[in-house]
Design an enzyme around this catalytic site. Structure first.
Site, short mmCIF file in Angstrom:
data_model
loop_
_atom_site.label_atom_id
_atom_site.label_comp_id
_atom_site.label_asym_id
_atom_site.label_seq_id
_atom_site.Cartn_x
_atom_site.Cartn_y
_atom_site.Cartn_z
N CYS A 82 9.47 2.71 -3.89
CA CYS A 82 9.04 1.73 -2.88
C CYS A 82 8.77 0.37 -3.53
CB CYS A 82 7.79 2.22 -2.17
SG CYS A 82 7.15 1.05 -0.96
N LYS B 204 -7.92 -0.21 -2.60
CA LYS B 204 -7.76 0.19 -1.21
C LYS B 204 -8.48 1.50 -0.92
CE LYS B 204 -3.35 -1.98 -1.83
NZ LYS B 204 -1.95 -1.74 -2.10
N THR C 251 0.75 -1.22 0.00
CA THR C 251 0.00 0.00 0.00
C THR C 251 0.79 1.28 0.00
OG1 THR C 251 -1.74 -1.09 1.23
CG2 THR C 251 -1.87 1.27 1.12
N SER D 287 3.46 1.76 2.99
CA SER D 287 4.89 1.57 2.70
C SER D 287 5.50 2.70 1.90
CB SER D 287 5.09 0.26 1.94
OG SER D 287 4.61 -0.82 2.69
N GLY E 5 -9.16 5.89 2.18
CA GLY E 5 -8.12 4.97 1.75
C GLY E 5 -7.55 4.30 2.99
N ALA F 267 5.95 4.65 -6.51
CA ALA F 267 6.05 3.29 -7.05
C ALA F 267 7.43 3.01 -7.63
CB ALA F 267 4.97 3.06 -8.10
#
Length: 183
Positions: A171, A44, A12, A135, A56, A168
């Site tokens: 992570c 989510k 997430t 994360s 979220g 993205a």
């Protein structure tokens, strides 16, 4: 589940950005178990209270769904008053023996407010209308703040999208399968 559990799930990146009279919330779709991607396209995000509240979540999905159900009940009880509903949820979360161990974070927003709700009793309203969890949440929030400060003409939705894509790329527990909701 604790970080020491052998089946620890990581997942997430959720980001909420408020810019002008618009607010957008977005999340990636990746769910990771240990070193393996278990799902690419998880949703989510949720719309609550007649689509007037966007939410979220990060953390254990089952825990999040339990909390979202309770939160929606609070929104109904307090006629969509986001602040009051959040405070009442946190009080219940901290005092109810069944809810107390739930591991999740929630970001929620309506036309006026953006909040971070945690199981340790916090209801936090960010100063700048930007909040990221999960994360990759800190990466996405940093990117959104940079965009907000340097390219304010971008829409809240575009800021969320660009920021989630940046997160993205950094992570390993986030991906580029992004969903975005706006008010």
């Amino acid at each position: 589940m604790t970080p020491n559990d052998k089946n620890h799930w990581r997942s997430t990146t959720i980001l909420c950005v408020r810019n002008g009279d618009k607010v957008a919330i977005g999340g990636d779709g990746q769910v990771t178990m240990q070193h393996t991607i278990a799902k690419h396209g998880a949703n989510k995000l949720r719309r609550l209270y007649d689509n007037k509240v966007l939410v979220g979540f990060a953390g254990a999905a089952g825990d999040a769904f339990t909390l979202l159900e309770r939160f929606n009940g609070k929104l109904e009880q307090y006629q969509g008053n986001l602040l009051r509903s959040a405070h009442e949820l946190v009080k219940e979360w901290r005092t109810d023996k069944m809810l107390r161990p739930l591991e999740s974070l929630i970001v929620c927003c309506d036309k006026k407010n953006t909040l971070l709700i945690s199981g340790s009793g916090e209801v936090i309203e960010p100063d700048d209308g930007v909040v990221g969890i999960g994360s990759g949440g800190a990466y996405a929030a940093a990117a959104a703040r940079a965009l907000l400060g340097n390219v304010p003409e971008l829409s809240a939705e575009d800021m969320v999208k660009k920021s989630l894509l940046i997160a993205a790329d950094i992570c390993i527990y986030s991906n580029q399968k992004i969903r975005i909701e706006t008010l």
